[in-house]
Design a protein around this motif. Structure first.
Motif, PDB file in Angstrom:
ATOM      1  N   GLY A  76       3.595 -12.367  -1.618  1.00  0.00           N
ATOM      2  CA  GLY A  76       3.975 -11.079  -2.179  1.00  0.00           C
ATOM      3  C   GLY A  76       3.315  -9.921  -1.463  1.00  0.00           C
ATOM      4  O   GLY A  76       3.942  -8.888  -1.200  1.00  0.00           O
ATOM      5  N   MET A  77       2.048 -10.095  -1.106  1.00  0.00           N
ATOM      6  CA  MET A  77       1.348  -9.030  -0.387  1.00  0.00           C
ATOM      7  C   MET A  77       1.957  -8.815   0.992  1.00  0.00           C
ATOM      8  O   MET A  77       2.152  -7.676   1.441  1.00  0.00           O
ATOM      9  N   SER A  78       2.280  -9.902   1.690  1.00  0.00           N
ATOM     10  CA  SER A  78       2.880  -9.775   3.016  1.00  0.00           C
ATOM     11  C   SER A  78       4.223  -9.061   2.945  1.00  0.00           C
ATOM     12  O   SER A  78       4.544  -8.230   3.805  1.00  0.00           O
ATOM     13  N   LEU A  79       5.003  -9.366   1.926  1.00  0.00           N
ATOM     14  CA  LEU A  79       6.296  -8.700   1.780  1.00  0.00           C
ATOM     15  C   LEU A  79       6.115  -7.204   1.509  1.00  0.00           C
ATOM     16  O   LEU A  79       6.829  -6.367   2.079  1.00  0.00           O
ATOM     17  N   LYS A  80       5.164  -6.866   0.641  1.00  0.00           N
ATOM     18  CA  LYS A  80       4.930  -5.448   0.341  1.00  0.00           C
ATOM     19  C   LYS A  80       4.435  -4.699   1.571  1.00  0.00           C
ATOM     20  O   LYS A  80       4.913  -3.591   1.877  1.00  0.00           O
ATOM     21  N   VAL A  81       3.471  -5.283   2.275  1.00  0.00           N
ATOM     22  CA  VAL A  81       2.946  -4.639   3.479  1.00  0.00           C
ATOM     23  C   VAL A  81       4.046  -4.467   4.520  1.00  0.00           C
ATOM     24  O   VAL A  81       4.166  -3.411   5.167  1.00  0.00           O
ATOM     25  N   SER A  82       4.882  -5.491   4.679  1.00  0.00           N
ATOM     26  CA  SER A  82       5.954  -5.421   5.674  1.00  0.00           C
ATOM     27  C   SER A  82       6.968  -4.340   5.326  1.00  0.00           C
ATOM     28  O   SER A  82       7.419  -3.589   6.199  1.00  0.00           O
ATOM     29  N   LEU A  83       7.334  -4.231   4.063  1.00  0.00           N
ATOM     30  CA  LEU A  83       8.318  -3.225   3.653  1.00  0.00           C
ATOM     31  C   LEU A  83       7.771  -1.811   3.812  1.00  0.00           C
ATOM     32  O   LEU A  83       8.462  -0.924   4.326  1.00  0.00           O
ATOM     33  N   VAL A  84       6.531  -1.599   3.381  1.00  0.00           N
ATOM     34  CA  VAL A  84       5.943  -0.262   3.499  1.00  0.00           C
ATOM     35  C   VAL A  84       5.723   0.103   4.965  1.00  0.00           C
ATOM     36  O   VAL A  84       6.001   1.239   5.391  1.00  0.00           O
ATOM     37  N   ALA A  85       5.234  -0.848   5.753  1.00  0.00           N
ATOM     38  CA  ALA A  85       5.022  -0.586   7.175  1.00  0.00           C
ATOM     39  C   ALA A  85       6.349  -0.319   7.880  1.00  0.00           C
ATOM     40  O   ALA A  85       6.424   0.531   8.780  1.00  0.00           O
ATOM     41  N   MET A  86       7.383  -1.034   7.481  1.00  0.00           N
ATOM     42  CA  MET A  86       8.710  -0.814   8.072  1.00  0.00           C
ATOM     43  C   MET A  86       9.207   0.598   7.774  1.00  0.00           C
ATOM     44  O   MET A  86       9.649   1.317   8.686  1.00  0.00           O
ATOM     45  N   ALA A  87       9.094   1.019   6.518  1.00  0.00           N
ATOM     46  CA  ALA A  87       9.552   2.365   6.146  1.00  0.00           C
ATOM     47  C   ALA A  87       8.728   3.446   6.849  1.00  0.00           C
ATOM     48  O   ALA A  87       9.280   4.420   7.385  1.00  0.00           O
ATOM     49  N   GLY A  88       7.404   3.289   6.865  1.00  0.00           N
ATOM     50  CA  GLY A  88       6.550   4.294   7.489  1.00  0.00           C
ATOM     51  C   GLY A  88       6.754   4.389   8.990  1.00  0.00           C
ATOM     52  O   GLY A  88       6.831   5.501   9.549  1.00  0.00           O
ATOM     53  N   SER A  89       6.856   3.242   9.666  1.00  0.00           N
ATOM     54  CA  SER A  89       7.032   3.264  11.118  1.00  0.00           C
ATOM     55  C   SER A  89       8.406   3.796  11.514  1.00  0.00           C
ATOM     56  O   SER A  89       8.545   4.468  12.543  1.00  0.00           O
ATOM     57  N   ALA A 143      -5.323  -3.936   1.080  1.00  0.00           N
ATOM     58  CA  ALA A 143      -3.919  -3.928   1.499  1.00  0.00           C
ATOM     59  C   ALA A 143      -3.541  -2.599   2.129  1.00  0.00           C
ATOM     60  O   ALA A 143      -2.690  -2.539   3.026  1.00  0.00           O
ATOM     61  N   THR A 144      -4.171  -1.522   1.693  1.00  0.00           N
ATOM     62  CA  THR A 144      -3.887  -0.199   2.260  1.00  0.00           C
ATOM     63  C   THR A 144      -4.299  -0.110   3.714  1.00  0.00           C
ATOM     64  O   THR A 144      -3.561   0.433   4.555  1.00  0.00           O
ATOM     65  N   THR A 145      -5.454  -0.644   4.047  1.00  0.00           N
ATOM     66  CA  THR A 145      -5.913  -0.594   5.438  1.00  0.00           C
ATOM     67  C   THR A 145      -5.020  -1.452   6.335  1.00  0.00           C
ATOM     68  O   THR A 145      -4.738  -1.080   7.481  1.00  0.00           O
ATOM     69  N   VAL A 146      -4.580  -2.593   5.821  1.00  0.00           N
ATOM     70  CA  VAL A 146      -3.657  -3.433   6.598  1.00  0.00           C
ATOM     71  C   VAL A 146      -2.362  -2.676   6.864  1.00  0.00           C
ATOM     72  O   VAL A 146      -1.837  -2.668   7.985  1.00  0.00           O
ATOM     73  N   PHE A 220      -8.265  -8.636  10.950  1.00  0.00           N
ATOM     74  CA  PHE A 220      -9.387  -7.711  11.109  1.00  0.00           C
ATOM     75  C   PHE A 220      -9.363  -6.562  10.109  1.00  0.00           C
ATOM     76  O   PHE A 220     -10.374  -5.880   9.940  1.00  0.00           O
ATOM     77  N   THR A 221      -8.255  -6.319   9.452  1.00  0.00           N
ATOM     78  CA  THR A 221      -8.155  -5.150   8.572  1.00  0.00           C
ATOM     79  C   THR A 221      -7.912  -5.506   7.113  1.00  0.00           C
ATOM     80  O   THR A 221      -7.769  -4.607   6.289  1.00  0.00           O
ATOM     81  N   THR A 222      -7.865  -6.781   6.767  1.00  0.00           N
ATOM     82  CA  THR A 222      -7.613  -7.166   5.388  1.00  0.00           C
ATOM     83  C   THR A 222      -8.911  -7.314   4.613  1.00  0.00           C
ATOM     84  O   THR A 222      -9.999  -7.479   5.195  1.00  0.00           O
ATOM     85  N   GLY A 223      -8.790  -7.241   3.299  1.00  0.00           N
ATOM     86  CA  GLY A 223      -9.941  -7.429   2.433  1.00  0.00           C
ATOM     87  C   GLY A 223     -10.107  -8.886   2.039  1.00  0.00           C
ATOM     88  O   GLY A 223      -9.582  -9.795   2.684  1.00  0.00           O
ATOM     89  N   VAL A 224     -10.827  -9.099   0.955  1.00  0.00           N
ATOM     90  CA  VAL A 224     -11.106 -10.462   0.512  1.00  0.00           C
ATOM     91  C   VAL A 224      -9.907 -11.054  -0.206  1.00  0.00           C
ATOM     92  O   VAL A 224      -9.455 -12.162   0.093  1.00  0.00           O
ATOM     93  N   ASP A 225      -9.348 -10.350  -1.161  1.00  0.00           N
ATOM     94  CA  ASP A 225      -8.251 -10.896  -1.944  1.00  0.00           C
ATOM     95  C   ASP A 225      -7.450  -9.760  -2.573  1.00  0.00           C
ATOM     96  O   ASP A 225      -8.055  -8.783  -3.074  1.00  0.00           O
ATOM     97  N   PRO A 226      -6.129  -9.828  -2.517  1.00  0.00           N
ATOM     98  CA  PRO A 226      -5.318 -10.865  -1.863  1.00  0.00           C
ATOM     99  C   PRO A 226      -5.239 -10.632  -0.361  1.00  0.00           C
ATOM    100  O   PRO A 226      -5.411  -9.511   0.115  1.00  0.00           O
ATOM    101  N   GLN A 227      -4.968 -11.699   0.353  1.00  0.00           N
ATOM    102  CA  GLN A 227      -4.857 -11.632   1.802  1.00  0.00           C
ATOM    103  C   GLN A 227      -3.416 -11.842   2.222  1.00  0.00           C
ATOM    104  O   GLN A 227      -2.639 -12.488   1.513  1.00  0.00           O
ATOM    105  N   PRO A 228      -3.012 -11.295   3.378  1.00  0.00           N
ATOM    106  CA  PRO A 228      -1.661 -11.577   3.891  1.00  0.00           C
ATOM    107  C   PRO A 228      -1.446 -13.070   4.088  1.00  0.00           C
ATOM    108  O   PRO A 228      -2.398 -13.840   4.260  1.00  0.00           O
ATOM    109  N   LEU A 229      -0.205 -13.479   4.086  1.00  0.00           N
ATOM    110  CA  LEU A 229       0.111 -14.907   4.129  1.00  0.00           C
ATOM    111  C   LEU A 229      -0.408 -15.565   5.397  1.00  0.00           C
ATOM    112  O   LEU A 229      -0.916 -16.693   5.349  1.00  0.00           O
TER     113      LEU A 229
END
Length: 282
Positions: A76-89, A143-146, A220-229
């Motif tokens: 779920g975290m990977s999907l959220k990061v991917s969608l937000v990063a896709m929209a922002g980029s 997740a924000t830093t990632v 290098f940019t993720t936190g402890v939990d949750p982590q990307p897949l």
């Protein structure tokens, strides 16, 4: 005028011969490239908990994946990061591509060169630099830093794809829209962006796939939990490979292949539709 030499039976030497060495090298290359992937897919359906012996077929590891809250949370975290990063980029990349193509100053040329730096910089350097930046600013890795790091890294891909598309557009069309009473913003929204839509969608699919599968920058940019897949899978492998990882890898492979097919189909679909609209007079 010389004629090709003929071998036994009247066949020409060198004509029609199959490049056997090239074929052999190609077969070996694809075997080394895809056999490990095929093994992962095959053992994801293994009926027993083994990574070396295949015994029957079963969906038990896919069922176990559905009940693994840790892996599902990482997915779920990977999907959220991917969608937000896709929209922002996409948002920043479209603006940057438009500015670079239409800029006539030396600063625009310099910015174009700087934009290419992330494409040639090793990703591990980018990851370490992002981590040190966050640590220096006192920002806790999460997740924000990632997401911020992935957006920064993906902007260059979007810009490179769209720059050629924008350069190929006829500027007279946009000028004609403004002559008819449209403002520059309206001409951009009603003329330029629709013409760029196939490239924008293809870039979005590419960025989503790159961010979802990315490991180095996320590590290098993720936190402890949750982590990307991808990071979660790496952490699990260090303590022993579980057959559930094969199921996750197979699903990620299927998703990546689907995204690639979609990225290839989008330009053709819009090109065909554009041709039909042109024939119909729309």
């Amino acid at each position: 005028m010389s004629t090709p030499r003929q071998g036994p039976g009247g066949r020409r030497r060198g004509a029609g011969r199959r490049p056997r060495f090239a074929i052999a090298v190609t077969v070996v290359f694809f075997a080394l490239l895809y056999l490990p992937v095929a093994v992962v897919v095959l053992f994801s359906f293994n009926g027993q908990k083994s990574l070396t012996v295949l015994h029957g077929t079963s969906l038990r590891w896919y069922t176990a994946l559905l009940h693994d809250d840790v892996l599902l949370g990482s997915l779920g975290m990977s999907l959220k990061v991917s969608l937000v990063a896709m929209a922002g980029s996409i948002l920043l990349g479209v603006a940057l591509a438009l500015g670079l193509v239409r800029s006539r100053s030396r600063l625009g040329s310099l910015a174009g060169l700087v934009m290419l730096v992330p494409l040639v910089t090793p990703e591990i350097v980018t990851g370490v630099a992002a981590m040190l930046l966050y640590k220096g600013l006192g920002i806790t890795l999460s997740a924000t830093t990632v997401t911020l790091a992935e957006i920064t890294f993906s902007i260059s891909y979007v810009t490179v794809i769209l720059r050629s598309r924008i350069a190929a557009l006829n500027p007279e069309v946009e000028e004609a829209a403004m002559d008819l009473g449209a403002t520059r913003a309206q001409a951009l929204r009603l003329v330029t962006l629709p013409a760029l839509l196939p490239g924008i969608l293809a870039s979005a699919v590419l960025v989503f796939a790159l961010v979802f599968d990315d490991f180095v920058l996320a590590y290098f940019t993720t936190g402890v939990d949750p982590q990307p897949l991808s990071v979660r899978i790496y952490s699990a492998i260090r303590f022993g490979v579980q057959p559930t990882v094969n199921a996750v890898g197979t699903l990620m492979l299927a998703g990546s292949v689907g995204l690639i097919v979609l990225a290839l189909a989008i330009p053709r679909l819009f090109g065909r539709r554009g041709g039909l609209d042109l024939l119909s007079g729309k």
